[in-house]
Scaffold this active site. Structure first.
Site, mmCIF file in Angstrom:
data_model
loop_
_atom_site.group_PDB
_atom_site.id
_atom_site.type_symbol
_atom_site.label_atom_id
_atom_site.label_comp_id
_atom_site.label_asym_id
_atom_site.label_seq_id
_atom_site.Cartn_x
_atom_site.Cartn_y
_atom_site.Cartn_z
ATOM 1 N N ASP A 11 -73.193 -26.633 -5.794
ATOM 2 C CA ASP A 11 -74.160 -27.463 -6.512
ATOM 3 C C ASP A 11 -73.996 -28.863 -5.930
ATOM 4 O O ASP A 11 -72.963 -29.496 -6.091
ATOM 5 C CB ASP A 11 -73.801 -27.435 -8.006
ATOM 6 N N HIS A 18 -79.558 -30.227 -14.581
ATOM 7 C CA HIS A 18 -78.884 -29.091 -13.937
ATOM 8 C C HIS A 18 -79.818 -27.891 -13.807
ATOM 9 O O HIS A 18 -79.367 -26.750 -13.723
ATOM 10 C CB HIS A 18 -77.652 -28.671 -14.743
ATOM 11 N N ASP A 53 -77.742 -24.262 -8.002
ATOM 12 C CA ASP A 53 -76.782 -23.934 -6.948
ATOM 13 C C ASP A 53 -77.482 -23.569 -5.645
ATOM 14 O O ASP A 53 -78.333 -22.680 -5.623
ATOM 15 C CB ASP A 53 -75.883 -22.786 -7.409
ATOM 16 N N GLY A 103 -60.543 -26.951 8.205
ATOM 17 C CA GLY A 103 -60.425 -25.579 8.689
ATOM 18 C C GLY A 103 -60.913 -24.481 7.760
ATOM 19 O O GLY A 103 -61.282 -23.417 8.216
ATOM 20 N N TYR A 232 -63.231 -30.830 -16.323
ATOM 21 C CA TYR A 232 -64.519 -30.149 -16.255
ATOM 22 C C TYR A 232 -65.512 -30.957 -15.434
ATOM 23 O O TYR A 232 -65.746 -32.119 -15.702
ATOM 24 C CB TYR A 232 -65.104 -29.920 -17.654
ATOM 25 N N LYS A 235 -69.601 -25.689 -14.173
ATOM 26 C CA LYS A 235 -69.048 -24.340 -14.228
ATOM 27 C C LYS A 235 -68.906 -23.801 -12.813
ATOM 28 O O LYS A 235 -69.458 -24.349 -11.871
ATOM 29 C CB LYS A 235 -69.997 -23.483 -15.036
ATOM 30 N N ASP A 236 -68.151 -22.701 -12.696
ATOM 31 C CA ASP A 236 -67.862 -22.153 -11.379
ATOM 32 C C ASP A 236 -68.860 -21.048 -11.085
ATOM 33 O O ASP A 236 -68.481 -19.905 -10.878
ATOM 34 C CB ASP A 236 -66.447 -21.596 -11.370
ATOM 35 N N SER A 246 -75.097 5.960 0.515
ATOM 36 C CA SER A 246 -74.304 6.790 1.457
ATOM 37 C C SER A 246 -72.805 6.727 1.194
ATOM 38 O O SER A 246 -72.067 6.125 1.965
ATOM 39 C CB SER A 246 -74.537 6.370 2.912
HETATM 40 P P1 13P Z 1 -73.738 -36.201 -18.513
HETATM 41 O O1 13P Z 1 -75.181 -36.259 -18.931
HETATM 42 O O2 13P Z 1 -72.891 -37.249 -19.165
HETATM 43 O O3 13P Z 1 -73.557 -36.111 -17.047
HETATM 44 O O4 13P Z 1 -73.091 -34.817 -19.043
HETATM 45 C C1 13P Z 1 -73.829 -33.730 -19.427
HETATM 46 C C2 13P Z 1 -73.779 -32.669 -18.447
HETATM 47 O O5 13P Z 1 -74.797 -32.323 -17.881
HETATM 48 C C3 13P Z 1 -72.483 -32.015 -18.157
HETATM 49 O O6 13P Z 1 -72.464 -31.442 -16.913
HETATM 50 P P1 13P Z 2 -73.782 -26.521 -13.621
HETATM 51 O O1 13P Z 2 -72.363 -26.022 -13.635
HETATM 52 O O2 13P Z 2 -74.756 -25.451 -13.244
HETATM 53 O O3 13P Z 2 -73.918 -27.758 -12.782
HETATM 54 O O4 13P Z 2 -74.155 -26.887 -15.091
HETATM 55 C C1 13P Z 2 -73.428 -27.879 -15.731
HETATM 56 C C2 13P Z 2 -73.798 -28.121 -17.139
HETATM 57 O O5 13P Z 2 -73.087 -28.835 -17.770
HETATM 58 C C3 13P Z 2 -74.998 -27.496 -17.706
HETATM 59 O O6 13P Z 2 -75.186 -27.916 -19.039
HETATM 60 MG MG MG Z 3 -75.212 -28.894 -11.861
HETATM 61 MG MG MG Z 4 -74.953 -24.431 -11.426
#
Ligand code: 13P
Ligand code: 13P
Ligand code: MG
Ligand code: MG
Length: 368
Positions: A11, A18, A53, A103, A232, A235-236, A246
């Site tokens: 990301d 997001h 992502d 690397g 944090y 997320k991963d 086959s």
């Molecule tokens: P911010 O809006 O403070 O970045 O946090 C909310 C969020 O999107 C967490 O990833």
């Molecule tokens: P991502 O991990 O996809 O960037 O999302 C972060 C998040 O805080 C969504 O609310």
């Molecule tokens: Mg994001």
């Molecule tokens: Mg994401």
């Protein structure tokens, strides 16, 4: 000659918030990978996104953990980050946690799923891409594909599948792994992988038989961002590669577990349980409460390291019922607001604001 199938993802900025990768970032990645294909670093590629992502799907003959291929992915993400900054995208460079590439891209933030294998006459490969969740989200579907006869008819019907598979399980807290045979050790295996925030399926191998038992037939990215960053930062969002047909589960058996929108952790602020919804590439944007978590499946045929076409596999009314079900579950879970089990349990909130709340209230707690 063996073929390596690599998915490397990061990301590097969302638009808006997001929700989704901006078109310009896809262009940057496509241009860089086209150049790399011309220069012989990779054989073929497919660039796409799941939510926010950026996903680089690449084939080559250089094996896993190859410096040139990892370096290429790192440079793509660096350049895309610059574009994300220019455009003011949200969280530009979010997953690039280290400065200098040395690397191998592992441990630097991006997620990686790679497998090297001897191509069969016909080699169907499925790339699964998830957003707003974590690697353990793949435990249930991967288990069902390779070990559940109620999902995979071939385990009962096809003599080549009948002996089962070997699962490589990682303890992502203790950084240890164990190989377990299925069906022989199925109950022990489930005891581990049911605890999906700690034990994750890393790879699946065939047993001795038609296919080489040292070449994986499934692999999942297992990078944990908070362990690299110490807090944090997102997320991963994991990816996986699964080979089919086959002597392996059929394409439809590989897709079948996703007809059940199981609960995964992630969603808003990476802090909530919610259903994972299988969607088309077009629908791979996170909206409601930054979700719900999504998975896309892209199917390829691989021949001499080249990708023959692609198919957006959940772009199908056959998954409409699942999407409807997912929305019902999403609605039900949302009504809990900040209460568990919608919000994640305490242990999984450690890396968010909870320690700060506890610190603030420390002096005011009295003995009872
Ligand atoms: P911010 O809006 O403070 O970045 O946090 C909310 C969020 O999107 C967490 O990833
Ligand atoms: P991502 O991990 O996809 O960037 O999302 C972060 C998040 O805080 C969504 O609310
Ligand atoms: Mg994001
Ligand atoms: Mg994401």
């Amino acid at each position: 000659m063996k073929t390596t199938f690599s998915i490397i993802k990061a990301d590097v900025g969302g638009c808006p918030g997001h929700a989704k990768v901006h078109e310009r970032l896809i262009e940057v990645a496509e241009n860089k990978l086209k150049e790399a294909k011309e220069n012989g670093i990779i054989k073929d590629f497919f660039v796409t996104n799941c939510g926010d992502d950026l996903e680089l799907i690449m084939t080559h003959d250089k094996g896993e953990d190859n410096e040139e291929v990892h370096g290429l992915a790192w440079n793509v993400f660096k350049e895309a980050t610059e574009t994300a900054k220019e455009l003011g995208l949200y969280g530009a460079g979010q997953d690039l946690l280290k400065d200098a590439f040395s690397g191998n891209i592992k441990g630097m933030g991006p997620g990686i799923a790679e497998m090297e294998f001897t191509e069969r006459k016909s080699e169907p490969v499925i790339a699964f891409l998830m957003d707003k969740t974590e690697p353990g989200a793949f435990n249930l579907p991967i288990f069902r594909i390779f070990a559940d006869p109620f999902n995979t008819a071939g385990l009962v019907i096809d003599p080549n599948l009948h002996s089962g598979f070997v699962f490589e399980i990682w303890d992502i807290k203790e950084h240890k792994r164990v190989f377990m045979k299925c069906p022989e050790e199925m109950y022990d295996l489930l005891a581990l992988i049911g605890a999906k925030s700690r034990f994750v399926i890393k790879r699946v191998f065939p047993k001795e038989g038609k296919l080489p038992s040292n070449e994986p037939v499934a692999v999942v990215s297992t990078e944990k961002l908070y362990q690299i960053a110490g807090e944090y930062i997102g997320k991963d969002d994991p990816v996986a590669i699964v080979r089919a047909q086959s002597g392996l589960p059929a394409l439809g058996e590989v897709l079948e577990p996703f007809a059940f929108p199981h609960l995964v952790s992630g969603w808003m602020r990476g802090s909530h349980n919610g259903p994972i919804m299988p969607v088309s590439l077009k629908q791979a944007k996170c909206t409601r409460f930054d979700g719900p978590p999504r998975v896309v499946a892209i199917g390829f045929q691989v021949k001499n390291g080249m990708l023959t076409g692609y198919e957006d596999l959940f772009d199908d009314p056959a998954f409409d019922y699942t999407r409807q079900k997912a929305m019902e579950i999403a609605e039900y879970m949302r009504r809990h607001g900040p209460f568990e089990p919608h919000r994640l349990p305490l242990e999984e909130m450690e890396y968010t604001t909870l320690p700060k709340v506890m610190e603030k209230l420390k002096e005011r707690f009295e003995e009872v």
